[in-house]
Write an enzyme that holds these catalytic residues in place. Structure first.
Site, short mmCIF file in Angstrom:
data_model
loop_
_atom_site.label_atom_id
_atom_site.label_comp_id
_atom_site.label_asym_id
_atom_site.label_seq_id
_atom_site.Cartn_x
_atom_site.Cartn_y
_atom_site.Cartn_z
N GLN A 200 5.92 6.25 -3.36
CA GLN A 200 6.36 4.96 -3.89
C GLN A 200 6.74 5.19 -5.35
O GLN A 200 5.89 5.21 -6.23
CB GLN A 200 5.24 3.94 -3.73
N ALA A 241 3.67 -7.42 -1.77
CA ALA A 241 3.99 -6.06 -1.31
C ALA A 241 5.15 -5.46 -2.10
O ALA A 241 5.78 -6.13 -2.93
CB ALA A 241 4.31 -6.10 0.17
N HIS A 242 5.45 -4.21 -1.79
CA HIS A 242 6.47 -3.50 -2.56
C HIS A 242 7.84 -4.14 -2.44
O HIS A 242 8.23 -4.62 -1.40
CB HIS A 242 6.53 -2.02 -2.21
N ASN A 243 8.53 -4.14 -3.58
CA ASN A 243 9.93 -4.58 -3.65
C ASN A 243 10.14 -6.07 -3.46
O ASN A 243 11.27 -6.53 -3.28
CB ASN A 243 10.80 -3.78 -2.68
N SER A 261 9.78 -6.43 0.32
CA SER A 261 11.21 -6.69 0.10
C SER A 261 11.60 -8.15 0.26
O SER A 261 12.80 -8.45 0.35
CB SER A 261 12.07 -5.84 1.03
#
Lengths: 345, 345, 345
Positions: A200, A241-243, A261
């Site tokens: 990541q 969460a990521h993004n 995302s």
């Protein structure tokens, strides 16, 4: 609750830009609820449901709307937005206390970190190489500030906040204890019967005037950054969460999880215990009711819900049984309709 | 995103065991998304929906399936599993950085702890008596390693991980900040109008190659151990109660809670915000959709769901009203059927 | 699991005030499950479903009800409440171990904190000005005890607990790692296009004999205090918002969130993953099933539920489609009824 400062009602009116009625020299020394206020304290009325309580409050003054003015003889601040006015008044009576600038003797500072002499670094904090800490920043006791983290002016970290490498926080952002920002996103690929970790390599960028509640987690991006825009308010135990990108001035209540995302617009209001799946876009001005699930993009402002209130258990079992039986009931309706059609001919 | 290393496309093809098309000497210095990649970076295509983006990516090379080859003129790595190949490539370009072995001067090490000289113990970590820490282990700043904890080779604890007494972690397991492993399970007995605490005397055993996300909690067993098998991946803010067993290579997304003594099989995929009640068994290869509730054992692989997507609030209120009215509607259908039967005679 | 102490069955019977059958001199050295017990260990039977396992347990003695006595020849403790008796036995065999009194050399103690010489303060703990720590208290490694916090006799804080200024904990209360008590409630007012923070000037008061699970968060009150009454047991990853009051001896399972100003009665049982909206009152003796949502006050004891168990995904999609179609089905039933009425005339 007695404040740290005392103001006259007139001074508070001037600070808030609102009207005063009654003696402007009335001294205000604290705040209280309608029911619990003590003499010397100011209270407020936002919800007309509580108007009856005005009659027997022991408060010395009240913040309220013009239309509620007749309900009390107490000195008043008159405003269209009593809640906002109360916030300003309380900020004055209870000014934020910041520790003295300086680095505690037990903090562990990497020689390549750059720390403003006007910042305060608490006991047993750890600051890694390349960290950049601006004027007025507070790093609470036991905080961990990873490599190349940037804390802009007046950032406030309560004790035991963890910031992984590369995370950036905008001015005046406030982070509560136990928060973890920049841990690896949940990224992996299935290959030959096992999960391969996907590094990541993005980071987390957080804007100005954000507040982040206790034990909330915000993951770093897989490739590009996770972004929290200015003025966002996050409650406790939230997972971002990521993004993800959370738009400016959006508020999210506790225990909500937002998958990878997804993009939330500006000025949204997301309830508690909400789930938002990955890769959706929610436009500006959306409200999601608590305990609801968002599974696809939303392009129209408004309120969205899928939460089901509880019933007594026995009734609920009946509802559930009927829910399970819906396909059969539908079939029975169809048969009745067919019979009717045949009959009519 | 620029990596820490540079490889030629040919070297990456060889490492991943995949085909290269185009110039194998192309230098790859980083990774990017289809939309965001810079020259020098490699990107990947897994979802044919994004194929159109291939046309205007600025990436220097692409990882894709054979059937997508014609959609670009860029040099390519060709593979059946672009996601897996991307993971390998990113691992090469962004190799994990481990701190130098050694014990930081501010760490507090009990004299009866045994720590490999090849391990790294961060600032202000605390290691208790009887802890056994193998080669290559990293204990991040402020980590707490309780009595008799065993950390196998190359375990990596990010800052501020808490491991209660007796917990064991398998090789290469990676634990993010704020995780608490081995706290007491939620065990008590009602007696004479109050709850008696039941001592939680089991521990937690975690296998090899597990990853545990930020602020997740895994409780110790009541009598026997809580077990997380090898290759399990847990996201953030997950609760695993006492005496659960999570099978090998199962993944669980954020905000999920698993109640006591439940057993999840191998290679399951549990979504985010899921609830699993206590004492159930879920067989291998089960997928649980996000925001769903599992109330009984599952013996067949497949996908299981009870999540309800949101509707506009007003529509949802109608749906809810009808849901509440189901018993009445059912009764009305029965009456219609009776009338029809009578009519037919 | 071998305990730290050994008792005869007769001694245990006397301690628990229950009957013994079989040799009272039988030595008991540990506890085990019916299936996993080793010789020398005592086990227990609460659920008649497991009665068959009694036949082949390797345990040396069993705690059970009179009506299950005939199912085994092993020495027994006979009681109406085997679970409660087991709790007492396990507490004896595994007595809580408290560290020696004293202040660790690496702890950081403010000169204006008052700490009993009979308290134990762990490595790298931080104790702020005005904190008052009574006899027998344990502050685990890395604990943060804010200004004016009061820890009553025998409070036990596991490592890395964070207590904000002014929080008070009653005698014997036990707090697990990662817990944050007293962070700001989620209070703000909308004004001129942005959120104003409302200072959270109340505190948190926690009674005696409370237990709080890992990474749970309890926010301080906006004006008055958040209150957790005596004997409450909270599991992991729970969010208690500002100004909640949780009644005595209520238990709440993991991942549950309770919104601001809600009041839960005494001796309630709240399941895991539950949501309770703000400003509701739940009377004493209410059970809320796991994964359910409470949206309004409850005035009658009983069980309340809104959780939906999962189905195979395909079946669930059918159920969902019918759920969405309910308004239309209702309309079709109405039309059938009209047709029938017309027909009958």
């Amino acid at each position: 609750m007695r404040g740290q400062c005392t103001y006259t009602l007139g001074e508070l009116a001037r600070i808030c830009g609102v009207e005063v009625e009654g003696d402007p020299c009335t001294l205000i020394e604290g705040v209280g609820t309608l029911e619990g206020a003590e003499p010397g304290e100011i209270t407020f009325l936002t919800n007309p449901l509580y108007r009856a309580q005005l009659g027997h409050t022991r408060a010395t003054a009240v913040i309220l709307k013009k239309q509620d003015r007749e309900a009390t003889d107490l000195p008043c601040l008159i405003t269209d937005n009593p809640h906002g006015c109360y916030a300003r008044v309380a900020q004055k009576l209870f000014p934020e206390v910041r520790p003295q600038p300086g680095i505690h003797g037990t903090a562990e500072i990497h020689p390549e970190a750059r720390i403003s002499p006007l910042a305060s670094i608490g006991a047993q904090a750890v600051i890694e190489a390349g960290a950049l800490i601006d004027d007025g920043v507070v790093v609470g006791a036991g905080g961990y500030v990873g490599e190349r983290v940037h804390l802009a002016q007046d950032v406030f970290l309560y004790p035991r906040v963890t910031l992984y490498a590369g995370v950036t926080l905008g001015p005046r952002t406030l982070v509560h204890s136990g928060v973890v920002i920049g841990a690896d996103g949940f990224g992996m690929a299935w290959q030959e019967g096992r999960w391969l970790k996907i590094p990541q390599v993005g980071s987390v960028r957080i804007g100005a005037d954000v507040e982040i509640g206790a034990n909330t987690t915000i993951d770093r991006g897989a490739i590009e950054d996770t972004v929290i825009e200015e003025g966002v308010k996050l409650d406790n135990l939230i997972q971002i969460a990521h993004n993800c990108r959370i738009g400016a001035h959006t508020v999210i209540a506790g225990c909500t999880g937002i998958s990878g995302s997804s993009r939330i617009g500006a000025r949204c209001r997301i309830g508690g215990g909400v789930g938002i799946v990955g890769h959706v876009e929610i436009c500006d001005g959306v409200t999601v009711s608590g305990f609801s699930l968002i599974t696809k993009s939303i392009t129209q402002p408004g309120v969205y819900t899928s939460a089901i209130p509880s019933q007594p258990h026995r009734e609920w079992l009946h509802t559930l049984a009927h829910l399970r039986g819906l396909p059969e009931w539908a079939e029975r309706i169809r048969r009745l309709e067919m019979a009717q059609v045949q009959h009519d001919h």
